[in-house]
Design an enzyme around this catalytic site. Structure first.
Site, PDB file in Angstrom:
ATOM      1  N   LEU A   6       1.897   4.882   1.235  1.00 59.59           N
ATOM      2  CA  LEU A   6       1.720   5.723   2.416  1.00 59.59           C
ATOM      3  C   LEU A   6       2.245   7.128   2.141  1.00 59.59           C
ATOM      4  CD1 LEU A   6       2.866   3.227   5.200  1.00 59.59           C
ATOM      5  CD2 LEU A   6       0.536   3.709   4.420  1.00 59.59           C
ATOM      6  N   GLU A  36       0.852  -1.180   0.000  1.00 58.42           N
ATOM      7  CA  GLU A  36       0.000   0.000   0.000  1.00 58.42           C
ATOM      8  C   GLU A  36       0.894   1.238   0.000  1.00 58.42           C
ATOM      9  OE1 GLU A  36      -2.138   1.334   3.525  1.00 58.42           O
ATOM     10  OE2 GLU A  36      -1.029  -0.098   4.744  1.00 58.42           O
ATOM     11  N   ASP A  96      15.272  -3.934  13.127  1.00 56.06           N
ATOM     12  CA  ASP A  96      16.234  -2.958  12.599  1.00 56.06           C
ATOM     13  C   ASP A  96      15.706  -1.551  12.877  1.00 56.06           C
ATOM     14  OD1 ASP A  96      18.483  -1.959  11.331  1.00 56.06           O
ATOM     15  OD2 ASP A  96      17.741  -2.305   9.302  1.00 56.06           O
TER      16      ASP A  96
END
Length: 353
Positions: free
Chosen positions: A157, A155, A254
């Site tokens: 953003l 998607e 991370d």
């Protein structure tokens, strides 16, 4: 726009853009690393798609994967707003569904990095499925031209300024409540561009860290310049410090400052926390929190929000350096420079604990 022209434009964008989800940082830079596959055999899933023929275009292959995943016709065309380097050698771009006006983000990689891309797809999906903190939800994974190119469709953003770090801390703690029976992950993945082993799953956290994290980095750095006896002493001390029996929480893996941000919520327009570009696995939640201290970018509100939701143990501070040594050793692998001496300084402190 003719399909062939669309395909040419998308491929040019994949090669030429220079930004992606990952924020730039003067401390940490994208780097190439000789990737060696550590990955287990992939499982078949509904949102995977394979194109065995080059008779269809790249955009058609992505459209087919999206249509299979979404259960409706999808007609993707290249558009602006993607990026270039997604870390580890992946290319990025954006596409638009001409049927609905919906925008998507694409990461693609050559065959030698397809396992890395698949692992990212699984990792982001694992986090997104908790519905605790915003992630770029993966739509589909697939390959093109007999597997020569792999891709993930996410998607799209819209990043924005502002946002609450208190909420970021709260939501990360909520994600950490998602737990597994053992430590590890479904596949091996990468930390930056460095291979990160997660298999086999393990019952004991100290053993997992010694085998898959510290021991792995010591192999890659020739024992960080230590003698065999001193390297073994470091491993023994680390096992002792990690004997606190944590739960196997879902981790980003991370979580430096460049892998978090704020995006505009489509319904409210509010800036909400978002995390991305993970090295996902199930481990001690303290490892995620520890990394937030390495390069900065997280303020006091973040830590207050986290502790209000799920307080850290009182002796977290002594384990923080143990966890962050892993990341400094990884930076020695990736970048060299002063990271080797920084790692040796941390090792001396750990041995003196």
């Amino acid at each position: 726009m003719p399909r062939q022209l669309c395909d040419i434009l998308l491929m040019l964008m994949l090669l030429s853009f220079t930004a992606a989800f990952r924020f730039t940082s003067p401390i940490r830079r994208p780097a190439q690393f000789p990737f060696k596959s550590l990955f287990s055999r992939r499982n078949t899933c509904q949102s995977m798609s394979s194109s065995s023929s080059s008779s269809i275009s790249f955009t058609e292959a992505i459209s087919k994967a999206a249509a299979d995943a979404l259960g409706r016709p999808v007609n993707l065309e290249p558009t602006q707003g993607g990026g270039g380097s997604g870390g580890g050698g992946a290319s990025t771009s954006a596409v638009l569904d001409a049927s609905t006006g919906t925008k998507y983000f694409v990461k693609s990689a050559t065959k030698d990095k397809s396992n890395m891309l698949y692992a990212e797809y699984l990792g982001v999906k694992e986090m997104a499925d908790t519905n605790t903190i915003k992630c770029p939800r993966p739509i589909a994974y697939g390959d093109y031209n007999n597997g020569r190119t792999s891709f993930v469709l996410f998607e799209y953003l819209e990043f924005t300024g502002g946002g609450s770090q208190y909420e970021l801390g709260q939501q990360l703690a909520k994600m950490h409540r998602k737990q597994a029976d053992k430590f590890g992950f479904h596949v091996d993945n990468t930390i930056g561009a460095t291979p990160q082993p997660n298999l086999p799953w393990m019952d004991d956290w100290a053993e997992f860290w010694d085998t898959h994290r510290l021991g792995h980095m010591l192999k890659l750095t020739n024992n960080a310049g230590l003698s065999l006896d001193k390297a073994q002493a470091l491993r023994d001390k680390t096992r002792q410090l990690l004997s606190h029996k944590p739960l196997p929480s879902l981790l980003h893996g991370d979580l430096w400052g460049g892998n978090k941000g704020f995006v505009k919520d489509r319904e409210s327009g509010k800036a909400i926390p978002c995390i991305f570009d993970p090295a996902t696995y199930y481990g001690d939640r303290e490892a995620d929190v520890a990394m937030t201290y390495v390069f900065g970018g997280f303020n006091g509100d973040f830590y207050k929000g986290y502790n209000d939701e799920w307080p850290l143990l009182a002796d977290f501070e002594k384990r923080k350096m143990v966890y962050n040594l892993y990341h400094i050793l990884n930076h020695e692998v990736l970048f060299g420079g002063g990271y080797a001496s920084q790692a040796r300084g941390m090792i001396e402190q750990i041995l003196s604990m």
